[in-house]
Scaffold this motif. Sequence first.
Motif, PDB file in Angstrom:
ATOM      1  N   TYR A   1       0.804  -1.221   0.000  1.00  0.00           N
ATOM      2  CA  TYR A   1       0.000   0.000   0.000  1.00  0.00           C
ATOM      3  C   TYR A   1       0.843   1.280   0.000  1.00  0.00           C
ATOM      4  O   TYR A   1       0.284   2.385   0.003  1.00  0.00           O
ATOM      5  N   ALA A   2       2.158   1.169   0.011  1.00  0.00           N
ATOM      6  CA  ALA A   2       3.018   2.349   0.048  1.00  0.00           C
ATOM      7  C   ALA A   2       2.803   3.217  -1.198  1.00  0.00           C
ATOM      8  O   ALA A   2       2.393   2.715  -2.258  1.00  0.00           O
ATOM      9  N   PRO A   3       3.070   4.529  -1.096  1.00  0.00           N
ATOM     10  CA  PRO A   3       2.880   5.420  -2.261  1.00  0.00           C
ATOM     11  C   PRO A   3       3.608   4.945  -3.511  1.00  0.00           C
ATOM     12  O   PRO A   3       3.114   5.121  -4.625  1.00  0.00           O
ATOM     13  N   GLU A   4       4.776   4.343  -3.338  1.00  0.00           N
ATOM     14  CA  GLU A   4       5.517   3.813  -4.479  1.00  0.00           C
ATOM     15  C   GLU A   4       5.486   2.278  -4.481  1.00  0.00           C
ATOM     16  O   GLU A   4       6.340   1.637  -5.084  1.00  0.00           O
ATOM     17  N   GLY A   5       4.490   1.718  -3.839  1.00  0.00           N
ATOM     18  CA  GLY A   5       4.381   0.273  -3.735  1.00  0.00           C
ATOM     19  C   GLY A   5       3.762  -0.381  -4.955  1.00  0.00           C
ATOM     20  O   GLY A   5       3.346   0.296  -5.913  1.00  0.00           O
ATOM     21  N   PRO A   6       3.652  -1.705  -4.944  1.00  0.00           N
ATOM     22  CA  PRO A   6       3.141  -2.464  -6.097  1.00  0.00           C
ATOM     23  C   PRO A   6       1.732  -2.074  -6.526  1.00  0.00           C
ATOM     24  O   PRO A   6       1.434  -2.034  -7.716  1.00  0.00           O
ATOM     25  N   LEU A   7       0.844  -1.801  -5.562  1.00  0.00           N
ATOM     26  CA  LEU A   7      -0.537  -1.474  -5.923  1.00  0.00           C
ATOM     27  C   LEU A   7      -0.603  -0.205  -6.764  1.00  0.00           C
ATOM     28  O   LEU A   7      -1.253  -0.175  -7.829  1.00  0.00           O
ATOM     29  N   ASN A   8       0.058   0.845  -6.329  1.00  0.00           N
ATOM     30  CA  ASN A   8       0.052   2.091  -7.089  1.00  0.00           C
ATOM     31  C   ASN A   8       0.779   1.942  -8.419  1.00  0.00           C
ATOM     32  O   ASN A   8       0.389   2.555  -9.431  1.00  0.00           O
ATOM     33  N   GLU A   9       1.832   1.136  -8.445  1.00  0.00           N
ATOM     34  CA  GLU A   9       2.549   0.906  -9.694  1.00  0.00           C
ATOM     35  C   GLU A   9       1.654   0.216 -10.723  1.00  0.00           C
ATOM     36  O   GLU A   9       1.657   0.572 -11.912  1.00  0.00           O
ATOM     37  N   VAL A  10       0.872  -0.758 -10.265  1.00  0.00           N
ATOM     38  CA  VAL A  10      -0.050  -1.450 -11.174  1.00  0.00           C
ATOM     39  C   VAL A  10      -1.108  -0.485 -11.687  1.00  0.00           C
ATOM     40  O   VAL A  10      -1.457  -0.494 -12.881  1.00  0.00           O
ATOM     41  N   LEU A  11      -1.635   0.357 -10.811  1.00  0.00           N
ATOM     42  CA  LEU A  11      -2.643   1.340 -11.237  1.00  0.00           C
ATOM     43  C   LEU A  11      -2.071   2.291 -12.281  1.00  0.00           C
ATOM     44  O   LEU A  11      -2.755   2.647 -13.253  1.00  0.00           O
ATOM     45  N   ARG A  12      -0.826   2.689 -12.122  1.00  0.00           N
ATOM     46  CA  ARG A  12      -0.196   3.564 -13.109  1.00  0.00           C
ATOM     47  C   ARG A  12      -0.001   2.845 -14.437  1.00  0.00           C
ATOM     48  O   ARG A  12      -0.202   3.430 -15.510  1.00  0.00           O
ATOM     49  N   LEU A  13       0.380   1.580 -14.367  1.00  0.00           N
ATOM     50  CA  LEU A  13       0.619   0.808 -15.590  1.00  0.00           C
ATOM     51  C   LEU A  13      -0.643   0.628 -16.414  1.00  0.00           C
ATOM     52  O   LEU A  13      -0.588   0.585 -17.644  1.00  0.00           O
ATOM     53  N   VAL A  14      -1.793   0.516 -15.756  1.00  0.00           N
ATOM     54  CA  VAL A  14      -3.052   0.296 -16.486  1.00  0.00           C
ATOM     55  C   VAL A  14      -3.784   1.607 -16.775  1.00  0.00           C
ATOM     56  O   VAL A  14      -4.948   1.608 -17.183  1.00  0.00           O
ATOM     57  N   GLY A  15      -3.106   2.726 -16.536  1.00  0.00           N
ATOM     58  CA  GLY A  15      -3.692   4.017 -16.873  1.00  0.00           C
ATOM     59  C   GLY A  15      -4.634   4.580 -15.834  1.00  0.00           C
ATOM     60  O   GLY A  15      -5.442   5.455 -16.142  1.00  0.00           O
ATOM     61  N   LEU A  16      -4.541   4.085 -14.609  1.00  0.00           N
ATOM     62  CA  LEU A  16      -5.410   4.577 -13.541  1.00  0.00           C
ATOM     63  C   LEU A  16      -4.593   5.323 -12.495  1.00  0.00           C
ATOM     64  O   LEU A  16      -4.833   5.212 -11.290  1.00  0.00           O
TER      65      LEU A  16
END
Length: 229
Positions: free
Chosen positions: A64-79
């Motif tokens: 859940y970190a700001p630069e963690g996997p969840l946010n990275e995935v959201l950025r990769l899919v355009g979200l």
Amino acid sequence: MRGAFKHSLELIVWYSLLPIVIGLFLTALLSRHPIRGLTFFRTVLFLPQTVAVVVVAQAFVWIYAPEGPLNEVLRLVGLGSLTRAWLGDFDWALPALGLVGTWITFGLCMVLFLAGVQKIPPALYDAARVDGAGAVREFLAVTLPGLRNEIAVALTLTTITALRSFDLIYNTTQGGPGGETRVPSVLIVLNAFSYGKVGAACAVAVVLTIIIFAIAWAIGRVADRGAEA
């Protein structure tokens, strides 16, 4: 203190109600259409129950970190607009931890329900199918009544887990941000060891114990009445 108990009641939805619904859905699916490797599948879903909550907490702090996997995935899919500091967000911190609770407990519910389905006489399913029952009607008329006791057990265990949740919250947010994830067990520790208010900590502990006993008793009574009906 009211806010802490309110947060615990909200966690019941994530720790108890949602896992039971997911467990029932998977049980209905697997009992109607058996799959190969069911034992492996069941073991994998039950694994979160065997992992120390402290380890789970640290893993999700990273996820859940700001630069963690969840946010990275959201950025990769355009979200990318949805990215946030999940555990530091006043609106999303509690639901984020609730989802972790759902992940931890739904495997337990599913295992209980799958075990319960095995004791339901196959003749009941055959009779329902002869009467033209579809999947939904078969579940409502046969599976759900047959799992009454297992549902009561799952509801009791998961509700108690939600009300006494401590490890996950203390090791992720310590009740923050701004008390938005503070629950009674965290409040007890803070009052007793941080604020020096031992009396207040004891009062919260007593109230929490009474609530847990009352809810467990109520679930047992409802289950017993259902069995007698």
